[in-house]
Design a protein around this motif. Structure first.
Motif, PDB file in Angstrom:
ATOM      1  N   ALA A 270     -55.468  18.511 -45.248  1.00 55.58           N
ATOM      2  CA  ALA A 270     -55.029  17.554 -46.264  1.00 55.58           C
ATOM      3  C   ALA A 270     -56.012  17.515 -47.436  1.00 55.58           C
ATOM      4  CB  ALA A 270     -54.879  16.168 -45.651  1.00 55.58           C
ATOM      5  N   ALA A 271     -57.317  17.499 -47.131  1.00 52.13           N
ATOM      6  CA  ALA A 271     -58.319  17.445 -48.190  1.00 52.13           C
ATOM      7  C   ALA A 271     -58.271  18.706 -49.050  1.00 52.13           C
ATOM      8  CB  ALA A 271     -59.711  17.272 -47.576  1.00 52.13           C
ATOM      9  N   ALA A 272     -58.144  19.857 -48.411  1.00 52.05           N
ATOM     10  CA  ALA A 272     -58.093  21.105 -49.168  1.00 52.05           C
ATOM     11  C   ALA A 272     -56.835  21.179 -50.029  1.00 52.05           C
ATOM     12  CB  ALA A 272     -58.140  22.293 -48.213  1.00 52.05           C
ATOM     13  N   ALA A 273     -55.764  20.530 -49.566  1.00 56.43           N
ATOM     14  CA  ALA A 273     -54.508  20.529 -50.318  1.00 56.43           C
ATOM     15  C   ALA A 273     -54.490  19.476 -51.412  1.00 56.43           C
ATOM     16  CB  ALA A 273     -53.342  20.298 -49.367  1.00 56.43           C
ATOM     17  N   GLY A 274     -55.471  18.571 -51.396  1.00 60.35           N
ATOM     18  CA  GLY A 274     -55.504  17.513 -52.398  1.00 60.35           C
ATOM     19  C   GLY A 274     -54.483  16.424 -52.149  1.00 60.35           C
ATOM     20  N   ILE A 275     -54.142  16.209 -50.864  1.00 59.82           N
ATOM     21  CA  ILE A 275     -53.183  15.163 -50.502  1.00 59.82           C
ATOM     22  C   ILE A 275     -53.807  14.278 -49.437  1.00 59.82           C
ATOM     23  CG2 ILE A 275     -51.174  16.589 -51.045  1.00 59.82           C
ATOM     24  CD1 ILE A 275     -50.858  17.102 -48.036  1.00 59.82           C
ATOM     25  N   GLY A 276     -53.174  13.165 -49.145  1.00 59.98           N
ATOM     26  CA  GLY A 276     -53.652  12.283 -48.104  1.00 59.98           C
ATOM     27  C   GLY A 276     -53.143  12.704 -46.735  1.00 59.98           C
ATOM     28  N   ARG A 277     -53.805  12.211 -45.705  1.00 54.07           N
ATOM     29  CA  ARG A 277     -53.401  12.500 -44.331  1.00 54.07           C
ATOM     30  C   ARG A 277     -51.949  12.073 -44.087  1.00 54.07           C
ATOM     31  NH1 ARG A 277     -56.069  12.904 -39.286  1.00 54.07           N
ATOM     32  NH2 ARG A 277     -54.945  11.924 -37.557  1.00 54.07           N
TER      33      ARG A 277
ATOM     34  N   PHE B 229     -58.968  27.866 -35.565  1.00 55.67           N
ATOM     35  CA  PHE B 229     -57.935  26.850 -35.378  1.00 55.67           C
ATOM     36  C   PHE B 229     -58.520  25.554 -34.835  1.00 55.67           C
ATOM     37  CE2 PHE B 229     -54.814  24.671 -32.697  1.00 55.67           C
ATOM     38  CZ  PHE B 229     -53.795  24.462 -33.608  1.00 55.67           C
ATOM     39  N   ASP B 230     -59.346  25.643 -33.800  1.00 50.71           N
ATOM     40  CA  ASP B 230     -59.866  24.438 -33.144  1.00 50.71           C
ATOM     41  C   ASP B 230     -60.794  23.644 -34.045  1.00 50.71           C
ATOM     42  OD1 ASP B 230     -58.463  24.827 -30.766  1.00 50.71           O
ATOM     43  OD2 ASP B 230     -60.025  26.135 -29.951  1.00 50.71           O
ATOM     44  N   ARG B 231     -61.506  24.312 -34.935  1.00 47.96           N
ATOM     45  CA  ARG B 231     -62.461  23.619 -35.805  1.00 47.96           C
ATOM     46  C   ARG B 231     -61.812  23.038 -37.053  1.00 47.96           C
ATOM     47  NH1 ARG B 231     -65.538  28.049 -34.178  1.00 47.96           N
ATOM     48  NH2 ARG B 231     -65.086  29.160 -36.121  1.00 47.96           N
ATOM     49  N   THR B 232     -60.587  23.439 -37.322  1.00 44.43           N
ATOM     50  CA  THR B 232     -59.872  22.922 -38.496  1.00 44.43           C
ATOM     51  C   THR B 232     -59.060  21.698 -38.106  1.00 44.43           C
ATOM     52  OG1 THR B 232     -59.684  25.156 -39.422  1.00 44.43           O
ATOM     53  CG2 THR B 232     -58.204  23.474 -40.300  1.00 44.43           C
ATOM     54  N   THR B 233     -59.217  20.608 -38.832  1.00 42.64           N
ATOM     55  CA  THR B 233     -58.501  19.380 -38.530  1.00 42.64           C
ATOM     56  C   THR B 233     -57.395  19.130 -39.552  1.00 42.64           C
ATOM     57  OG1 THR B 233     -59.921  17.965 -39.887  1.00 42.64           O
ATOM     58  CG2 THR B 233     -60.646  18.398 -37.616  1.00 42.64           C
ATOM     59  N   VAL B 234     -56.511  18.213 -39.228  1.00 40.43           N
ATOM     60  CA  VAL B 234     -55.483  17.791 -40.178  1.00 40.43           C
ATOM     61  C   VAL B 234     -56.140  17.260 -41.445  1.00 40.43           C
ATOM     62  CG1 VAL B 234     -53.693  16.056 -40.622  1.00 40.43           C
ATOM     63  CG2 VAL B 234     -53.680  17.362 -38.481  1.00 40.43           C
TER      64      VAL B 234
ATOM     65  N   GLY C 139     -53.088  26.016 -44.511  1.00 41.41           N
ATOM     66  CA  GLY C 139     -53.573  25.841 -43.142  1.00 41.41           C
ATOM     67  C   GLY C 139     -53.983  27.163 -42.526  1.00 41.41           C
ATOM     68  N   PHE C 140     -53.171  28.206 -42.744  1.00 46.07           N
ATOM     69  CA  PHE C 140     -53.498  29.521 -42.191  1.00 46.07           C
ATOM     70  C   PHE C 140     -54.796  30.058 -42.783  1.00 46.07           C
ATOM     71  CE2 PHE C 140     -50.095  29.203 -39.708  1.00 46.07           C
ATOM     72  CZ  PHE C 140     -49.049  30.109 -39.753  1.00 46.07           C
ATOM     73  N   GLU C 141     -55.020  29.815 -44.061  1.00 45.62           N
ATOM     74  CA  GLU C 141     -56.271  30.244 -44.692  1.00 45.62           C
ATOM     75  C   GLU C 141     -57.468  29.579 -44.012  1.00 45.62           C
ATOM     76  OE1 GLU C 141     -56.185  29.480 -48.859  1.00 45.62           O
ATOM     77  OE2 GLU C 141     -54.380  30.674 -49.210  1.00 45.62           O
ATOM     78  N   LEU C 142     -57.344  28.281 -43.758  1.00 45.50           N
ATOM     79  CA  LEU C 142     -58.435  27.557 -43.103  1.00 45.50           C
ATOM     80  C   LEU C 142     -58.618  28.014 -41.657  1.00 45.50           C
ATOM     81  CD1 LEU C 142     -57.787  23.955 -44.481  1.00 45.50           C
ATOM     82  CD2 LEU C 142     -59.645  25.501 -45.099  1.00 45.50           C
ATOM     83  N   PHE C 143     -57.511  28.253 -40.948  1.00 51.90           N
ATOM     84  CA  PHE C 143     -57.621  28.723 -39.560  1.00 51.90           C
ATOM     85  C   PHE C 143     -58.339  30.067 -39.512  1.00 51.90           C
ATOM     86  CE2 PHE C 143     -53.301  26.466 -38.774  1.00 51.90           C
ATOM     87  CZ  PHE C 143     -53.945  25.250 -38.661  1.00 51.90           C
ATOM     88  N   ALA C 144     -58.024  30.948 -40.471  1.00 56.64           N
ATOM     89  CA  ALA C 144     -58.652  32.272 -40.496  1.00 56.64           C
ATOM     90  C   ALA C 144     -60.146  32.170 -40.796  1.00 56.64           C
ATOM     91  CB  ALA C 144     -57.957  33.159 -41.528  1.00 56.64           C
TER      92      ALA C 144
END
Length: 211
Positions: free
Chosen positions: A50-57, A41-46, A32-37
């Motif tokens: 989840a998609a970047a982690a390869g898991i479901g919401r 933060f505001d443009r990154t969603t749950v 999450g921190f990688e995506l926020f950077a």
């Protein structure tokens, strides 16, 4: 979907671009921190995390109640640690010195996690959409300090002086963190120690003679 209990190393299968699926709080937090950077933060969603982690919401919400909770990490656990440090304070030293020692120790981090902690605090203190959530969390933190001061002074947390101490200690910590985020060469522990010494002396010179 594959079982999330599969591999001993805490990952299962592959996420986006060959990334192993993140199946732990720490792994999701760092992703999450990688995506926020990268995205903000505001443009990154749950869903993005989840998609970047390869898991479901739904799996994401097993670990964190919200995107904000991911930023704060194990805050409730840390509150327990702060309370333990306060409870262990030497009764022979003054209230403010005891608070200073506990707060400095509470904010002592292994060098390996300082970069991540700096990013966490930058989000908490600088992202407007996190401010309301931050205020609620800091109310809990301040409450522990206020309750400690009240016990030491044989007063109640609702009395003016313990309440003032709670607010003042929190303000000193936030000011120290803001300076630390602005100055990569500064020491967080030294900043906190100096700020809290200033409070002890009534914002006069920070005495080095206290415990």
């Amino acid at each position: 979907m594959e079982s999330l209990r599969g591999r001993a190393d805490g990952t299962v299968g592959q996420g986006r671009a060959g990334r192993p699926r993140a199946t732990s709080r720490d792994a999701l937090e760092r992703l999450g921190f990688e995506l926020f950077a990268r995205e903000g933060f505001d443009r990154t969603t749950v869903d993005d995390i989840a998609a970047a982690a390869g898991i479901g919401r739904r799996t994401f919400f097993r670990y964190f109640a919200s995107k904000n909770d991911l930023v704060w990490g194990d805050f409730e656990v840390q509150l327990v640690r702060l309370e333990a440090l306060l409870d262990a304070a030497d009764p022979a030293i003054s209230t403010m010195d005891a608070l200073r020692c506990a707060v400095v120790e509470f904010n002592r981090f292994d060098p390996s996690v300082v970069t991540w902690h700096r990013q966490r605090m930058s989000l908490i203190l600088r992202v407007p959409t996190l401010q309301a959530d931050s205020a609620l969390r800091y109310t809990s933190w301040r409450g522990l300090v206020t309750a400690f001061a009240a016990r030491r002074m044989e007063q109640t947390p609702a009395d003016p002086v313990p309440r003032l101490i709670g607010h003042a200690v929190l303000a000193a910590c936030i000011a120290s963190y803001e300076h630390w985020l602005d100055d990569d060469a500064s020491s967080l522990e030294d900043l906190l120690d100096t700020s809290l010494r200033h409070l002890t002396t009534g914002l006069g010179p920070a005495s080095a003679s206290s415990a």
